[in-house]
Write a protein that holds these residues in place. Sequence first.
Motif, PDB file in Angstrom:
ATOM      1  N   ARG A  59      -8.856  42.893 -24.562  1.00 50.31           N
ATOM      2  CA  ARG A  59      -7.741  42.188 -24.059  1.00 50.31           C
ATOM      3  C   ARG A  59      -7.974  41.073 -22.783  1.00 50.31           C
ATOM      4  NH1 ARG A  59      -3.939  41.347 -26.392  1.00 50.31           N
ATOM      5  NH2 ARG A  59      -2.723  40.968 -24.374  1.00 50.31           N
ATOM      6  N   PRO A  62      -6.954  37.072 -24.008  1.00 47.08           N
ATOM      7  CA  PRO A  62      -5.812  37.074 -24.210  1.00 47.08           C
ATOM      8  C   PRO A  62      -4.966  37.163 -22.621  1.00 47.08           C
ATOM      9  CG  PRO A  62      -6.180  38.585 -25.980  1.00 47.08           C
ATOM     10  CD  PRO A  62      -7.671  38.408 -25.012  1.00 47.08           C
ATOM     11  N   ILE A  63      -5.494  37.842 -22.030  1.00 45.51           N
ATOM     12  CA  ILE A  63      -4.984  37.993 -20.571  1.00 45.51           C
ATOM     13  C   ILE A  63      -5.289  36.576 -19.634  1.00 45.51           C
ATOM     14  CG2 ILE A  63      -5.415  39.144 -18.238  1.00 45.51           C
ATOM     15  CD1 ILE A  63      -5.637  41.892 -19.711  1.00 45.51           C
ATOM     16  N   ALA A  65      -5.885  33.731 -21.252  1.00 43.18           N
ATOM     17  CA  ALA A  65      -4.873  32.605 -21.837  1.00 43.18           C
ATOM     18  C   ALA A  65      -3.598  32.819 -21.023  1.00 43.18           C
ATOM     19  CB  ALA A  65      -4.978  33.084 -23.311  1.00 43.18           C
ATOM     20  N   ARG A  66      -2.860  34.041 -20.992  1.00 39.12           N
ATOM     21  CA  ARG A  66      -1.839  33.935 -20.543  1.00 39.12           C
ATOM     22  C   ARG A  66      -1.695  33.777 -18.894  1.00 39.12           C
ATOM     23  NH1 ARG A  66       0.483  40.053 -20.906  1.00 39.12           N
ATOM     24  NH2 ARG A  66       2.246  38.922 -20.093  1.00 39.12           N
ATOM     25  N   ILE A  67      -2.536  33.998 -18.104  1.00 43.66           N
ATOM     26  CA  ILE A  67      -2.803  33.555 -16.737  1.00 43.66           C
ATOM     27  C   ILE A  67      -2.710  32.290 -16.823  1.00 43.66           C
ATOM     28  CG2 ILE A  67      -3.876  33.698 -14.597  1.00 43.66           C
ATOM     29  CD1 ILE A  67      -4.878  36.462 -15.585  1.00 43.66           C
ATOM     30  N   LEU A  69      -1.893  29.960 -19.103  1.00 44.96           N
ATOM     31  CA  LEU A  69      -0.555  29.199 -19.347  1.00 44.96           C
ATOM     32  C   LEU A  69       0.337  29.101 -18.160  1.00 44.96           C
ATOM     33  CD1 LEU A  69       1.234  27.705 -21.499  1.00 44.96           C
ATOM     34  CD2 LEU A  69       1.855  30.466 -22.194  1.00 44.96           C
ATOM     35  N   GLY A  70       0.309  30.317 -17.527  1.00 44.40           N
ATOM     36  CA  GLY A  70       1.152  30.495 -16.272  1.00 44.40           C
ATOM     37  C   GLY A  70       0.660  29.505 -15.328  1.00 44.40           C
ATOM     38  N   GLU A 140      -1.042  45.675 -17.734  1.00 48.27           N
ATOM     39  CA  GLU A 140      -1.529  44.514 -18.030  1.00 48.27           C
ATOM     40  C   GLU A 140      -0.578  43.442 -17.705  1.00 48.27           C
ATOM     41  OE1 GLU A 140      -1.689  41.878 -22.182  1.00 48.27           O
ATOM     42  OE2 GLU A 140      -2.750  43.619 -21.957  1.00 48.27           O
ATOM     43  N   ASN A 141       0.857  43.655 -17.659  1.00 47.51           N
ATOM     44  CA  ASN A 141       1.931  42.614 -17.570  1.00 47.51           C
ATOM     45  C   ASN A 141       1.812  42.308 -16.059  1.00 47.51           C
ATOM     46  OD1 ASN A 141       2.904  42.334 -19.986  1.00 47.51           O
ATOM     47  ND2 ASN A 141       4.128  43.799 -19.829  1.00 47.51           N
ATOM     48  N   VAL A 144      -1.140  40.584 -14.931  1.00 44.83           N
ATOM     49  CA  VAL A 144      -0.786  39.206 -15.284  1.00 44.83           C
ATOM     50  C   VAL A 144       0.064  38.366 -14.265  1.00 44.83           C
ATOM     51  CG1 VAL A 144       0.067  37.429 -16.722  1.00 44.83           C
ATOM     52  CG2 VAL A 144      -1.330  39.337 -17.395  1.00 44.83           C
ATOM     53  N   TYR A 190     -10.236  28.073 -15.691  1.00 45.91           N
ATOM     54  CA  TYR A 190     -10.056  29.275 -16.697  1.00 45.91           C
ATOM     55  C   TYR A 190     -11.050  29.165 -17.846  1.00 45.91           C
ATOM     56  CZ  TYR A 190      -5.986  30.678 -13.822  1.00 45.91           C
ATOM     57  OH  TYR A 190      -5.395  30.874 -12.841  1.00 45.91           O
TER      58      TYR A 190
END
Length: 322
Positions: A59, A62-63, A65-67, A69-70, A140-141, A144, A190
């Motif tokens: 994970r 992916p985490i 990547a989410r951060i 993008l945020g 996880e949410n 993030v 990142y």
Amino acid sequence: MATGLIALLDDIAAIAKLAAASLDDVAAQTAKASAKAAGVVIDDAAVTPRYVVGLTPERELPIIARIALGSLKNKLLFLLPGALLLGYFAPWAITPLLMLGGIYLCYEGAEKLYGAVFPHAAHAHEEAVLGEKSDPAALENEKVAGAIRTDFILSAEIMALTLSAVADADIYMQGTVLAGVGILITLAVYGVVALIVKADDAGVALARNPLSALRVVGRGLVLGMPAFLKVLAAIGTAAMLWVGGSILVHGMAQLGQAGPEHFIHDVSESVAHTLTVAPGVVGWFTTSALQALLAIVVGAATIVIMGNVIAPIWSRLRPAKS
């Protein structure tokens, strides 16, 4: 007819030269602004890896990547237009808003310090503020969301520094440079964070390599990365405290309360002159330590307010909203 065509070609050549000059100017201004914000960028890179510590390896990317993008959304959708609008219509509001962000960084840094010294009390405080998170997806949410909140404050500081570097340019140049810096810094930060958190996996792969030199490197990465991540987490906490404290000190000076800034400057100068060894480095560390100390005081007060005032009010409001 030929004369008209030649004139048209001359105009096209002139426009092309102007566009090339503008692109060169944008690149130069972007590089200049990025260099000015380098200190906060390094802090951002140090802070982020701790948000993936304790989660499963599959994970991690992916985490990140989410951060990331945020972070891009923070910079391009909110901070860029916000900085331009505030700079044009309400420049007086920029400093107070940055100071609010500085208080949040002080709170985050002090909370991590609190957790290291008093883990049980800090866990109870976190439960009171955020609620219990037993579900892995919810955990996880939350990680993030916390990373993106912290990134927002650090990104706001980066964008404010960038805007100050191109304050004399027109609004189109400012917007282009802000966008360029935002994208460049997000990819750099990142990308580095992804390399850091996956270095142990690379070490496992290298440890299985038939070449003995690569096996040694791989084993070194596997054995060294846990300690390195702990050190980096400590640096990230210190960075939040330093940046939060520096934002408050500089903000108070801009609002007419320059006493803390002068006091820190005088103490740093005195320490640097007393020790005489590497006075610039000693002065910087002294300044940063005093700013971090202020951040710890402000963060501790914020923890008390969050735990005893805001969290109880929020817990009463939540059932009413559902």
